[in-house]
Design an enzyme around this catalytic site. Structure first.
Site, PDB file in Angstrom:
ATOM      1  N   SER A 179     -39.286 127.359 -45.490  1.00  0.00           N
ATOM      2  CA  SER A 179     -38.376 128.354 -46.038  1.00  0.00           C
ATOM      3  C   SER A 179     -37.251 127.587 -46.720  1.00  0.00           C
ATOM      4  O   SER A 179     -36.434 126.952 -46.054  1.00  0.00           O
ATOM      5  CB  SER A 179     -37.844 129.205 -44.878  1.00  0.00           C
ATOM      6  OG  SER A 179     -36.856 130.057 -45.342  1.00  0.00           O
ATOM      7  N   PRO A 180     -37.223 127.576 -48.048  1.00  0.00           N
ATOM      8  CA  PRO A 180     -36.200 126.781 -48.731  1.00  0.00           C
ATOM      9  C   PRO A 180     -34.832 127.436 -48.631  1.00  0.00           C
ATOM     10  O   PRO A 180     -34.732 128.631 -48.335  1.00  0.00           O
ATOM     11  CB  PRO A 180     -36.699 126.744 -50.178  1.00  0.00           C
ATOM     12  CG  PRO A 180     -37.607 127.894 -50.320  1.00  0.00           C
ATOM     13  CD  PRO A 180     -38.131 128.260 -48.971  1.00  0.00           C
ATOM     14  N   ASP A 233     -41.476 131.092 -47.432  1.00  0.00           N
ATOM     15  CA  ASP A 233     -40.733 132.313 -47.095  1.00  0.00           C
ATOM     16  C   ASP A 233     -39.431 132.267 -47.881  1.00  0.00           C
ATOM     17  O   ASP A 233     -38.664 131.303 -47.769  1.00  0.00           O
ATOM     18  CB  ASP A 233     -40.449 132.302 -45.582  1.00  0.00           C
ATOM     19  CG  ASP A 233     -39.423 133.329 -45.166  1.00  0.00           C
ATOM     20  OD1 ASP A 233     -39.656 134.521 -45.393  1.00  0.00           O
ATOM     21  OD2 ASP A 233     -38.374 132.940 -44.611  1.00  0.00           O
TER      22      ASP A 233
HETATM   23  C1  LIG Z   1     -33.567 128.145 -44.861  1.00  0.00           C
HETATM   24  S1  LIG Z   1     -33.337 126.654 -44.010  1.00  0.00           S
HETATM   25  C2  LIG Z   1     -34.776 126.529 -43.032  1.00  0.00           C
HETATM   26  C3  LIG Z   1     -34.669 127.258 -41.729  1.00  0.00           C
HETATM   27  C4  LIG Z   1     -35.875 127.083 -40.828  1.00  0.00           C
HETATM   28  N1  LIG Z   1     -37.037 127.774 -41.340  1.00  0.00           N
HETATM   29  C5  LIG Z   1     -35.579 127.556 -39.408  1.00  0.00           C
HETATM   30  O1  LIG Z   1     -36.247 128.497 -38.937  1.00  0.00           O
HETATM   31  O2  LIG Z   1     -34.678 127.023 -38.773  1.00  0.00           O
HETATM   32  C6  LIG Z   1     -33.570 125.412 -45.205  1.00  0.00           C
HETATM   33  C7  LIG Z   1     -33.189 124.014 -44.731  1.00  0.00           C
HETATM   34  O3  LIG Z   1     -33.560 123.061 -45.723  1.00  0.00           O
HETATM   35  C8  LIG Z   1     -32.693 121.948 -45.569  1.00  0.00           C
HETATM   36  N2  LIG Z   1     -32.821 121.103 -46.767  1.00  0.00           N
HETATM   37  C9  LIG Z   1     -32.433 121.389 -48.045  1.00  0.00           C
HETATM   38  N3  LIG Z   1     -32.752 120.390 -48.877  1.00  0.00           N
HETATM   39  C10 LIG Z   1     -33.370 119.441 -48.122  1.00  0.00           C
HETATM   40  C11 LIG Z   1     -33.946 118.158 -48.403  1.00  0.00           C
HETATM   41  N4  LIG Z   1     -33.962 117.672 -49.642  1.00  0.00           N
HETATM   42  N5  LIG Z   1     -34.493 117.458 -47.385  1.00  0.00           N
HETATM   43  C12 LIG Z   1     -34.492 117.949 -46.109  1.00  0.00           C
HETATM   44  N6  LIG Z   1     -33.960 119.161 -45.784  1.00  0.00           N
HETATM   45  C13 LIG Z   1     -33.415 119.891 -46.777  1.00  0.00           C
HETATM   46  C14 LIG Z   1     -31.329 122.593 -45.373  1.00  0.00           C
HETATM   47  O4  LIG Z   1     -30.429 121.713 -44.737  1.00  0.00           O
HETATM   48  C15 LIG Z   1     -31.696 123.811 -44.518  1.00  0.00           C
HETATM   49  O5  LIG Z   1     -31.461 123.562 -43.141  1.00  0.00           O
END
Ligand SMILES: C[S@@+](CC[C@H](N)C(=O)[O-])C[C@H]1O[C@@H](n2cnc3c(N)ncnc32)[C@H](O)[C@@H]1O
Length: 486
Positions: free
Chosen positions: A203-204, A246
């Site tokens: 989920s981005p 998602d």
């Molecule tokens: C919507 S959240 C995901 C939540 C997850 N599905 C959960 O249930 O906890 C998206 C996550 O992607 C991480 N994120 C964004 N860019 C990233 C990258 N380049 N590498 C690793 N994580 C990244 C963010 O820090 C964020 O915590």
């Protein structure tokens, strides 16, 4: 910048281009000799355009075909490129409209684009028997990732070995590993180690655009942000694997209209070689009626209660089996199975045959997944509170990865979440006996995610009432006893 030397512009000479036309010929003699045949186009890169270049290469003796265009690459052109790369010594590089815009803004990105496509060739070129990509076990200094799987064929003699950068996981469980860092750095290393996932469930961070005023322009910015992941996802997926994304909707600031950023992303993914296997909707009945201005105050819109869930595959016949996610029959179906049904023609003309009387062990679920995201009493949140760790603010409910892991993988398969947040995906995979890898860049979220794997016996006792199933409505519950592990 690319250390290429120039041979000529717009070659139409029969001797050079066989009577066809090549926009530029370049060569490099830095380490090894390579000859580049460059063609620029306006509009789509079609299969016919690629085939023409491949034909001309017989005369130009190019080793690399570089096709640059203002438009997208069609699916047929992508498939054809793959076929040529995997069956010949040629390499074909596409710079499509979106990539071209990035190069125009910052020409150094050209190197990244070429590097990414060179990386993808590592897996697109078939590996002759007895040769294999290096795995962590080749490295006597240690730091291996057990999730890499099988030992592979006998070690090959290679004069030159590609050494992947090895990242150490922050924690390891029986089934998986959590990495804290940037996916754009860690994924290439995993790919280089030969690691392939059956399912990318992720989920981005759509909150990224929420803060901004977004219309189409910001939808474009979102797609540009996501683009580097696309090529890595294609490389890290098994050929019959799936990518499930998602993604929530967003409103354009100040007006009762919605951004189409997630659909732009979907189009880009499909133009990059993915098929949309099926679109799902994750319906959360407990969603708040927002934006208040449009929903509760001016009453111009209704409650927005679904997220898009895109299921994408590289192969339209990728591994999937809906018998792994059957749901409980409705009361009327149960009655029908008990009492039997008289086969007859429906008013609609459909013939309802006795086939419908067979008990198949459960109902085939629809693509509307009703899951409430009310996990306020979950162990994860409780432990975050106790240890004063900030919980992740945008988790998906565990029933969501649970459904897709069961539907699209088998026990022992590898599940990857490259944007893992609180690692809901890893915990679901662990419960279902799948191997998993997760990557999250935020240290606090990684720390909190450990609580999902604490053995019951090591958890401090509290008076909270835990209901592991509280976020699942009964009809979404799996029926197979072996799968009911939550
Ligand atoms: C919507 S959240 C995901 C939540 C997850 N599905 C959960 O249930 O906890 C998206 C996550 O992607 C991480 N994120 C964004 N860019 C990233 C990258 N380049 N590498 C690793 N994580 C990244 C963010 O820090 C964020 O915590």
């Amino acid at each position: 910048m690319l250390e290429l030397d120039f041979m000529g512009w717009r070659e139409m000479d029969v001797a050079v281009a066989g009577g066809g036309e090549v926009d530029a010929m370049l060569y490099s003699a830095r380490l090894v000799y390579s000859r580049w045949q460059v063609q620029c186009k306006i509009g789509q890169i079609t299969m016919a355009a690629v085939a023409k270049e491949v034909g001309m290469q017989k005369v130009t003796l190019g080793t690399v075909i570089l096709l640059v265009s203002t438009g997208p690459v069609t699916d047929a052109a992508q498939t054809y490129r793959k076929q040529i790369i995997s069956t010949t010594n040629l390499h074909i590089v596409f710079i499509d409209g979106a990539a071209l815009e990035r190069v125009i803004k910052d020409n150094a990105t050209l190197i990244d684009i070429l590097r990414q496509q060179a990386q993808s060739a590592i897996i697109e070129k078939p590996t002759p028997q007895g040769l294999r990509l290096p795995t962590p076990s080749d490295d006597s200094s240690g730091g291996a990732t057990p999730a890499a799987g099988g030992a592979g064929p006998a070690k090959a003699k290679r004069s030159e070995k590609i050494e992947p950068t090895l990242f150490a996981p922050t924690y390891t469980t029986t089934q998986g590993q959590m990495f804290c860092g940037d996916s754009l750095e860690i994924l290439p290393s995993l790919i280089q180690q030969g690691i392939r996932a059956k399912l990318i469930m992720t989920s981005p961070p759509f909150a990224l655009v929420k803060k901004k005023e977004y219309g189409n322009e910001d939808a474009d910015a979102y797609v540009r942000w996501f683009e580097p992941f696309i090529s890595l996802f294609k490389q890290v997926l098994e050929p019959d694997g799936s990518l499930v994304i998602d993604i929530g909707g967003a409103w354009i600031k100040g007006i009762p209209a919605k951004s189409i950023y997630q659909y732009k992303l979907l189009v880009t993914l499909c133009e990059s070689g993915f098929y949309l296997a099926q679109e799902f909707y994750h319906y959360n009945p407990a969603k708040l009626p927002t934006p208040a201005e449009w929903v509760t105050i001016r009453r111009l819109r209704v409650k927005d209660a679904v997220n898009n869930v895109f299921w994408l595959t590289l192969d339209p016949f990728a591994d999937a089996d809906n018998r792994r996610v059957l749901t409980e029959y409705s009361d009327s179906m149960k009655a029908l199975l008990r009492n039997g049904y008289k086969a007859k023609m429906r008013p609609s003309g459909h013939d309802i045959s006795t086939e419908f009387q067979r008990d198949n062990g459960g109902a085939i679920p629809p693509n509307l997944l009703q899951i409430s995201n009310t996990e306020s009493n979950s162990i994860y949140l409780r432990r975050c509170r106790e240890e004063e760790v900030k919980p992740h603010p945008a988790r998906f409910p565990s029933s969501l990865p649970d459904f897709f892991i069961r539907f699209l993988t088998r026990p022992g398969d590898l599940v990857l979440d490259p944007l893992a947040g609180s690692n809901t995906t890893g915990a679901a995979a662990e419960r279902l006996g799948r191997r998993w890898l997760a990557i999250e860049q935020n240290e606090t979220y990684v720390e909190g995610s450990r609580f999902r794997f604490e053995p019951e016996s090591e958890r401090p006792k509290t008076s909270y009432i835990i209901s592991a199933q509280s976020n699942i409505i009964p009809s979404a519950m799996p029926l197979f006893a072996s799968e009911r592990e939550q």
